[in-house]
Design an enzyme around this catalytic site. Structure first.
Site, mmCIF file in Angstrom:
data_model
loop_
_atom_site.group_PDB
_atom_site.id
_atom_site.type_symbol
_atom_site.label_atom_id
_atom_site.label_comp_id
_atom_site.label_asym_id
_atom_site.label_seq_id
_atom_site.Cartn_x
_atom_site.Cartn_y
_atom_site.Cartn_z
ATOM 1 N N GLY A 1 -10.803 -1.679 -4.759
ATOM 2 C CA GLY A 1 -12.174 -1.753 -5.241
ATOM 3 C C GLY A 1 -12.210 -1.990 -6.737
ATOM 4 O O GLY A 1 -11.262 -1.680 -7.459
ATOM 5 N N LYS B 1 3.271 -3.850 -2.264
ATOM 6 C CA LYS B 1 3.101 -2.597 -3.017
ATOM 7 C C LYS B 1 4.332 -1.706 -2.875
ATOM 8 O O LYS B 1 4.760 -1.063 -3.835
ATOM 9 C CB LYS B 1 1.847 -1.873 -2.522
ATOM 10 C CG LYS B 1 0.544 -2.618 -2.853
ATOM 11 C CD LYS B 1 -0.630 -1.985 -2.116
ATOM 12 C CE LYS B 1 -1.963 -2.659 -2.452
ATOM 13 N NZ LYS B 1 -3.026 -2.231 -1.516
ATOM 14 N N GLY C 1 -17.151 -4.829 4.232
ATOM 15 C CA GLY C 1 -16.462 -5.344 3.048
ATOM 16 C C GLY C 1 -15.094 -4.721 2.822
ATOM 17 O O GLY C 1 -14.496 -4.881 1.765
ATOM 18 N N ILE D 1 -5.238 5.305 -8.587
ATOM 19 C CA ILE D 1 -4.383 6.495 -8.505
ATOM 20 C C ILE D 1 -3.212 6.328 -9.477
ATOM 21 O O ILE D 1 -2.482 5.341 -9.377
ATOM 22 C CB ILE D 1 -3.804 6.677 -7.083
ATOM 23 C CG1 ILE D 1 -4.904 6.623 -6.026
ATOM 24 C CG2 ILE D 1 -3.041 7.991 -6.979
ATOM 25 C CD1 ILE D 1 -4.368 6.590 -4.585
#
Lengths: 424, 424
Positions: free
Chosen positions: A297, A200, A182, A131
């Protein structure tokens, strides 16, 4: 023709994804950057199946390589990544990294080093996966004074909370499912204790508020204390429970915290389910913005890394100076959580005796905390236990903690099952 | 010290907002750009209450002003804006504009001119108000092949549709309310007929797909045919009705269209209400992204305009070359709407006689269009009229139009009340 040479540090899940993207996007990158982008060296100590001449276990072969312009750091973790990034910058290499821990802890120092050496340090991939967040904060929203940042920035916990809310799964079962798919690591503590989100948030708040918020200044509470009844009461009261990373600024005061919150069901953030991330930013001119997408990911991370590489490549290819990533930090004070003023949800197990609610209301009232609503439903006849759920009006955290401490001393209070802050 | 000089064209609602933001954000701009940003001239023919030495009615005083570096065009409309932008670029001025019509119609030509003169043409404010959209498409998502752009990019129509859906208001009444609140203009046709959205989609598709999609290549259908029953059936079937701007690319084929659509209620875009905008972008690496915010208004537009000014100012102040906004266009074919393949919702008023549904099913079946579901509820006994609602499986637009044409010839078909495409 000038080519853009790349050195890649780390060929794990993320590194492997970027390696693949660099190969597949060769033409796109060359076209966008204005020069071919060529992978020169890959640092990886584990055995991997790539062209042997590319592979090295010696960092010096990357950092002293004359044809490497950009070092991509994807080792993860603080050490040795921070040293390798620093050495790369000092050697005059541009650096692109997805490393939230290093940027949260050492971003200010590393950006200063990059500035001195006239090279770029880009880290879009460190928050929100693919993003574009730092790009808008550093460029497209520069005209704004940002007042609030709300982030669902940890996919693992959002997946767990979504299952607990929608399918009435217990925490342990939801975590197990996340691990099977996962979405959670074997040791999930960084995610579920909120530390990943705190790193973050420190980056988002530093960039968005043009200051330095260190990760240890971020108040941090995880999701492991949440249970089924909390989700049922939240729904009944018109809320969803989310792990929110929250940063606010007013004047020279900043607050930064990560903890579970009640947010109204009709907020768009309440509707963000599964492993998705969403970040809401409020600016004085632009009003409310939300950015939504996959926050983790290999592929989404590659999107951000490769785009950062292209941006630096464009500057190299056209002989431009690469603009520095962060403006000079304005000094701000990060407020302690004890100064927070918010509403609270309390769930308390009580002995089912007359007068107990009055005692609790008294403890709250003594500290100026008024009650907005009360639910009392379950009474377990066997052990004479009642559960009450209180929603308070706005109160000070310090007063609430003091009230909770006194409540725990009441003989009739069996357990303060949960205390959750409200954002609305 | 170098200052960044500004010439402002137009002091209407948007121009006034930017004028105010330039004054209020003086310090922020100077800090971010690295040099003071100074307003030198304002072109406005109507009487306005600003410092008289700033005001001019003569464009030459702006374009030939030696201390103006950046011209901000906020006149709106095609003429004379396009000529003033072109002349400014030819005079070596950077240009920032919010003008969707000019950029949609003349963007390719003007960008080429800007490139030849080595100046910037920035137009973030032309789509989605203050939402950073073109910045991510031009920079942060460059690594991606964008397959789909879905946009709720007209606040007026989204406000009207939200009222019609949530409060069962008729179209006329919802439009009137929008006008009272200042969300719709006295002549709302540009918005409700979808032309405003078509301009914005042409820009988004051109930037996102690195090509040139001209506004006349965008298929365009407005919202004025939607009625209460369509919203009720949509809900019953699990959908919301939105005016969506849709652009897709596959290989060298592009589709670009603006029309009302059924979208599933659980899509986040279905939950975007009121005057808000939301744009969903699908990239091969990043997956699905959504950008949400206020798409119009003086303040959000100022956010984008001032941020564009800062970006150009940074380059001027540091002596960097300003990067060009759009990459060289790849030639693509824009497909005709008749080639579209999608599902359809049909609402048809019929004479309540046996065999009519069979006739309709026959007409559809002859063209290979199969029916997914049928609702038949209302029968008006007085005039013997029934209403049927059909959802089809995926069909070709050309076949559907041919089927509709044949249905209209059936004596038993009183009216094809509506035909709405489905996206899911």
């Amino acid at each position: 023709m000038k080519t853009i040479g790349i050195g890649l540090l780390g060929l794990g899940t993320i590194g492997g994804g970027v390696f693949k993207a660099l190969a597949e996007k060769e033409q796109v990158m060359a076209e966008a950057a204005g020069a071919p982008v060529v992978l020169r060296k890959v640092l990886e100590k584990r055995p991997v199946d790539i062209e042997p001449s590319l592979l090295t276990t010696d960092f010096q072969q990357v950092v002293s390589h004359p044809e490497i312009d950009i070092v991509i750091e994807l080792l993860g973790g603080e050490h040795p990544a921070v040293d390798l990034i620093r050495e790369s910058l000092l050697a005059g290499k541009h650096v692109v990294t997805a490393n939230k821990e290093v940027i949260a802890k050492h971003g200010a120092e590393l950006l200063a080093t990059a500035g001195e050496k006239g090279v770029a340090l880009q880290f879009e991939a460190s928050v929100g996966g693919g993003i574009p967040l730092l790009l808008p904060l550093q460029h497209g929203l520069l005209a704004n004074e940002i007042s609030t940042i709300y982030g669902i920035i940890n996919g693992t916990t959002n997946y767990i909370l979504t299952r607990m809310s929608q399918e009435h799964t217990g925490f342990g079962e939801a975590l197990k499912k996340a691990q099977e798919l996962g979405y959670a690591e074997a040791d999930p503590s960084n995610d579920i204790e909120g530390r990943d989100a705190a790193y973050k948030l420190a980056i988002l708040a530093s960039v968005g508020f043009h200051t330095t918020v260190r990760p240890e200044q971020v108040y941090c509470e995880g999701i492991s204390r949440l249970t089924g009844p909390d989700f049922l009461y939240a729904k009944e009261l018109g809320y969803e429970i989310k792990l929110l990373a929250i940063a606010k600024q007013a004047g020279d005061q900043v607050e930064a915290r990560v903890h579970p919150v009640f947010i109204p069901q009709d907020f768009l953030l309440a509707k963000v389910g599964g492993v998705y991330n969403a970040i809401q930013i409020d600016g004085d001119l632009v009003g409310q913005l939300i950015f939504y997408g996959r926050g983790a990911g290999a592929q989404p991370t590659s999107s951000a890394v490769v785009s950062d590489v292209i941006a630096i490549g464009q500057a190299i290819a056209s002989g431009r100076k690469v603009p520095s990533a962060m403006r000079q930090a304005r000094p701000k004070t990060v407020r302690s959580i004890s100064e927070l003023r918010t509403r609270y949800y309390l769930r308390i197990s009580l002995a089912d005796k007359p007068g107990v609610l009055a005692q609790i209301a008294g403890i709250l009232g003594d500290r100026g905390i008024s009650i907005a609503s009360v639910i009392q439903k379950e009474t377990d006849e066997t052990n004479q236990t009642a559960v009450i759920v209180l929603m308070t009006h706005i109160a000070r955290e310090e007063s609430m903690q003091s009230a909770l401490s006194d409540m725990r001393k009441l003989p009739a209070v069996k357990r303060i099952s949960n205390v959750i802050r409200v954002e609305e």
